[in-house]
Design a protein around this motif. Structure first.
Motif, PDB file in Angstrom:
ATOM      1  N   ILE A  41     -11.607  -3.665 -37.555  1.00 27.52           N
ATOM      2  CA  ILE A  41     -10.494  -2.942 -36.929  1.00 27.52           C
ATOM      3  C   ILE A  41      -9.237  -3.789 -37.152  1.00 27.52           C
ATOM      4  CG2 ILE A  41      -9.541  -2.037 -34.777  1.00 27.52           C
ATOM      5  CD1 ILE A  41     -12.483  -1.946 -33.730  1.00 27.52           C
ATOM      6  N   PRO A  42      -8.190  -3.218 -37.730  1.00 21.66           N
ATOM      7  CA  PRO A  42      -6.979  -4.001 -37.990  1.00 21.66           C
ATOM      8  C   PRO A  42      -6.412  -4.618 -36.707  1.00 21.66           C
ATOM      9  CG  PRO A  42      -6.861  -1.878 -39.100  1.00 21.66           C
ATOM     10  CD  PRO A  42      -8.061  -1.836 -38.211  1.00 21.66           C
ATOM     11  N   LEU A  43      -5.895  -5.832 -36.833  1.00 18.49           N
ATOM     12  CA  LEU A  43      -5.324  -6.534 -35.679  1.00 18.49           C
ATOM     13  C   LEU A  43      -4.247  -5.701 -35.001  1.00 18.49           C
ATOM     14  CD1 LEU A  43      -5.102  -9.016 -33.878  1.00 18.49           C
ATOM     15  CD2 LEU A  43      -3.521  -9.993 -35.574  1.00 18.49           C
ATOM     16  N   MET A  44      -3.381  -5.067 -35.780  1.00 17.14           N
ATOM     17  CA  MET A  44      -2.328  -4.231 -35.205  1.00 17.14           C
ATOM     18  C   MET A  44      -2.933  -3.133 -34.329  1.00 17.14           C
ATOM     19  SD  MET A  44       0.898  -3.570 -34.760  1.00 17.14           S
ATOM     20  CE  MET A  44       1.681  -4.577 -35.983  1.00 17.14           C
ATOM     21  N   ALA A  45      -4.041  -2.560 -34.748  1.00 17.80           N
ATOM     22  CA  ALA A  45      -4.696  -1.507 -33.970  1.00 17.80           C
ATOM     23  C   ALA A  45      -5.244  -2.056 -32.664  1.00 17.80           C
ATOM     24  CB  ALA A  45      -5.829  -0.874 -34.784  1.00 17.80           C
ATOM     25  N   ARG A  46      -5.795  -3.258 -32.688  1.00 18.31           N
ATOM     26  CA  ARG A  46      -6.314  -3.865 -31.465  1.00 18.31           C
ATOM     27  C   ARG A  46      -5.197  -4.170 -30.488  1.00 18.31           C
ATOM     28  NH1 ARG A  46      -9.736  -8.574 -33.785  1.00 18.31           N
ATOM     29  NH2 ARG A  46      -8.921  -8.001 -35.819  1.00 18.31           N
ATOM     30  N   ILE A  47      -4.058  -4.615 -30.994  1.00 21.40           N
ATOM     31  CA  ILE A  47      -2.903  -4.896 -30.135  1.00 21.40           C
ATOM     32  C   ILE A  47      -2.383  -3.606 -29.515  1.00 21.40           C
ATOM     33  CG2 ILE A  47      -0.498  -5.673 -30.155  1.00 21.40           C
ATOM     34  CD1 ILE A  47      -1.417  -7.712 -32.339  1.00 21.40           C
ATOM     35  N   ILE A  48      -2.242  -2.565 -30.316  1.00 19.93           N
ATOM     36  CA  ILE A  48      -1.771  -1.271 -29.801  1.00 19.93           C
ATOM     37  C   ILE A  48      -2.753  -0.724 -28.772  1.00 19.93           C
ATOM     38  CG2 ILE A  48      -1.309   1.139 -30.406  1.00 19.93           C
ATOM     39  CD1 ILE A  48      -0.128   0.093 -33.056  1.00 19.93           C
ATOM     40  N   ALA A  49      -4.052  -0.889 -28.986  1.00 19.27           N
ATOM     41  CA  ALA A  49      -5.054  -0.398 -28.036  1.00 19.27           C
ATOM     42  C   ALA A  49      -4.900  -1.065 -26.679  1.00 19.27           C
ATOM     43  CB  ALA A  49      -6.456  -0.622 -28.584  1.00 19.27           C
ATOM     44  N   VAL A  50      -4.619  -2.374 -26.661  1.00 16.01           N
ATOM     45  CA  VAL A  50      -4.415  -3.084 -25.392  1.00 16.01           C
ATOM     46  C   VAL A  50      -3.161  -2.561 -24.704  1.00 16.01           C
ATOM     47  CG1 VAL A  50      -3.887  -5.327 -24.361  1.00 16.01           C
ATOM     48  CG2 VAL A  50      -5.671  -5.147 -26.100  1.00 16.01           C
ATOM     49  N   ALA A  51      -2.077  -2.407 -25.441  1.00 11.57           N
ATOM     50  CA  ALA A  51      -0.837  -1.895 -24.857  1.00 11.57           C
ATOM     51  C   ALA A  51      -1.017  -0.469 -24.350  1.00 11.57           C
ATOM     52  CB  ALA A  51       0.288  -1.952 -25.898  1.00 11.57           C
ATOM     53  N   ASP A  52      -1.732   0.354 -25.090  1.00 16.53           N
ATOM     54  CA  ASP A  52      -1.989   1.737 -24.692  1.00 16.53           C
ATOM     55  C   ASP A  52      -2.837   1.785 -23.422  1.00 16.53           C
ATOM     56  OD1 ASP A  52      -1.875   4.572 -25.025  1.00 16.53           O
ATOM     57  OD2 ASP A  52      -3.849   4.532 -25.988  1.00 16.53           O
ATOM     58  N   SER A  53      -3.837   0.930 -23.337  1.00 15.41           N
ATOM     59  CA  SER A  53      -4.686   0.875 -22.138  1.00 15.41           C
ATOM     60  C   SER A  53      -3.888   0.432 -20.920  1.00 15.41           C
ATOM     61  CB  SER A  53      -5.855  -0.084 -22.356  1.00 15.41           C
ATOM     62  OG  SER A  53      -6.681   0.370 -23.385  1.00 15.41           O
ATOM     63  N   TYR A  54      -3.067  -0.587 -21.097  1.00 15.98           N
ATOM     64  CA  TYR A  54      -2.226  -1.067 -20.005  1.00 15.98           C
ATOM     65  C   TYR A  54      -1.293   0.037 -19.514  1.00 15.98           C
ATOM     66  CZ  TYR A  54       1.180  -3.770 -17.386  1.00 15.98           C
ATOM     67  OH  TYR A  54       2.015  -4.233 -16.405  1.00 15.98           O
ATOM     68  N   ASP A  55      -0.659   0.724 -20.455  1.00 18.84           N
ATOM     69  CA  ASP A  55       0.235   1.819 -20.090  1.00 18.84           C
ATOM     70  C   ASP A  55      -0.517   2.923 -19.348  1.00 18.84           C
ATOM     71  OD1 ASP A  55       2.826   3.322 -20.268  1.00 18.84           O
ATOM     72  OD2 ASP A  55       1.525   4.676 -21.419  1.00 18.84           O
ATOM     73  N   ALA A  56      -1.720   3.249 -19.802  1.00 17.39           N
ATOM     74  CA  ALA A  56      -2.510   4.296 -19.153  1.00 17.39           C
ATOM     75  C   ALA A  56      -2.869   3.924 -17.719  1.00 17.39           C
ATOM     76  CB  ALA A  56      -3.781   4.564 -19.954  1.00 17.39           C
ATOM     77  N   MET A  57      -3.110   2.649 -17.464  1.00 17.55           N
ATOM     78  CA  MET A  57      -3.473   2.214 -16.111  1.00 17.55           C
ATOM     79  C   MET A  57      -2.268   2.103 -15.183  1.00 17.55           C
ATOM     80  SD  MET A  57      -6.428  -0.625 -16.777  1.00 17.55           S
ATOM     81  CE  MET A  57      -5.843  -1.332 -18.312  1.00 17.55           C
ATOM     82  N   CYS A  58      -1.105   1.795 -15.742  1.00 19.63           N
ATOM     83  CA  CYS A  58       0.074   1.540 -14.913  1.00 19.63           C
ATOM     84  C   CYS A  58       0.989   2.739 -14.739  1.00 19.63           C
ATOM     85  CB  CYS A  58       0.872   0.387 -15.506  1.00 19.63           C
ATOM     86  SG  CYS A  58      -0.027  -1.171 -15.449  1.00 19.63           S
ATOM     87  N   SER A  59       0.898   3.716 -15.596  1.00 24.72           N
ATOM     88  CA  SER A  59       1.786   4.873 -15.535  1.00 24.72           C
ATOM     89  C   SER A  59       1.236   5.934 -14.586  1.00 24.72           C
ATOM     90  CB  SER A  59       1.938   5.498 -16.931  1.00 24.72           C
ATOM     91  OG  SER A  59       2.514   4.577 -17.809  1.00 24.72           O
ATOM     92  N   ASP A  60       2.131   6.556 -13.874  1.00 25.39           N
ATOM     93  CA  ASP A  60       1.728   7.663 -13.003  1.00 25.39           C
ATOM     94  C   ASP A  60       1.232   8.832 -13.847  1.00 25.39           C
ATOM     95  OD1 ASP A  60       2.433   6.312 -10.696  1.00 25.39           O
ATOM     96  OD2 ASP A  60       4.427   7.179 -10.612  1.00 25.39           O
ATOM     97  N   ARG A  61       0.225   9.476 -13.336  1.00 26.27           N
ATOM     98  CA  ARG A  61      -0.334  10.688 -13.956  1.00 26.27           C
ATOM     99  C   ARG A  61      -0.262  11.793 -12.930  1.00 26.27           C
ATOM    100  NH1 ARG A  61      -0.172   8.748 -18.902  1.00 26.27           N
ATOM    101  NH2 ARG A  61      -1.687   7.165 -19.358  1.00 26.27           N
ATOM    102  N   PRO A  62      -0.319  13.039 -13.373  1.00 21.84           N
ATOM    103  CA  PRO A  62      -0.278  14.147 -12.389  1.00 21.84           C
ATOM    104  C   PRO A  62      -1.435  14.072 -11.380  1.00 21.84           C
ATOM    105  CG  PRO A  62       0.039  14.992 -14.604  1.00 21.84           C
ATOM    106  CD  PRO A  62      -0.318  13.534 -14.739  1.00 21.84           C
ATOM    107  N   TYR A  63      -2.543  13.461 -11.793  1.00 19.22           N
ATOM    108  CA  TYR A  63      -3.746  13.436 -10.963  1.00 19.22           C
ATOM    109  C   TYR A  63      -3.963  12.105 -10.222  1.00 19.22           C
ATOM    110  CZ  TYR A  63      -5.241  11.400 -15.390  1.00 19.22           C
ATOM    111  OH  TYR A  63      -5.315  10.655 -16.529  1.00 19.22           O
ATOM    112  N   ARG A  64      -3.093  11.074 -10.475  1.00 18.06           N
ATOM    113  CA  ARG A  64      -3.221   9.807  -9.779  1.00 18.06           C
ATOM    114  C   ARG A  64      -1.980   8.949  -9.995  1.00 18.06           C
ATOM    115  NH1 ARG A  64      -2.847   6.144 -13.312  1.00 18.06           N
ATOM    116  NH2 ARG A  64      -3.946   6.188 -15.275  1.00 18.06           N
ATOM    117  N   PRO A  65      -1.707   8.059  -9.044  1.00 15.33           N
ATOM    118  CA  PRO A  65      -0.594   7.139  -9.251  1.00 15.33           C
ATOM    119  C   PRO A  65      -1.005   6.007 -10.178  1.00 15.33           C
ATOM    120  CG  PRO A  65      -1.625   6.716  -7.135  1.00 15.33           C
ATOM    121  CD  PRO A  65      -2.298   7.943  -7.728  1.00 15.33           C
ATOM    122  N   GLY A  66      -0.031   5.380 -10.802  1.00 12.32           N
ATOM    123  CA  GLY A  66      -0.302   4.246 -11.692  1.00 12.32           C
ATOM    124  C   GLY A  66      -0.762   3.026 -10.924  1.00 12.32           C
TER     125      GLY A  66
END
Length: 66
Positions: A41-66
């Motif tokens: 898995i390219p390093l850039m993809a692994r870095i983006i995956a971590v940032a994407d996961s962090y954003d998903a956990m911290c951002s408010d969603r219609p069904y739950r707060p961040g």
């Protein structure tokens, strides 16, 4: 793949394309789109995956707060 296809025509973003394409791959090889595993898995993809996961956990969603 949609994001990858949109960005593929932009030469100045060529370096991040592997990250965009593969950031949903899983270290176990059960991800997508290509089922890459571990260090293949390219390093850039692994870095983006971590940032994407962090954003998903911290951002408010219609069904739950961040």
């Amino acid at each position: 793949m949609i994001g990858y296809n949109i960005l593929a025509g932009l030469k100045n973003l060529h370096a991040v394309l592997p990250g965009v394409r593969h950031h949903h791959e899983a270290y176990s090889g059960r991800g997508y789109p290509d089922g890459l595993k571990a260090e293949s898995i390219p390093l850039m993809a692994r870095i983006i995956a971590v940032a994407d996961s962090y954003d998903a956990m911290c951002s408010d969603r219609p069904y739950r707060p961040g």
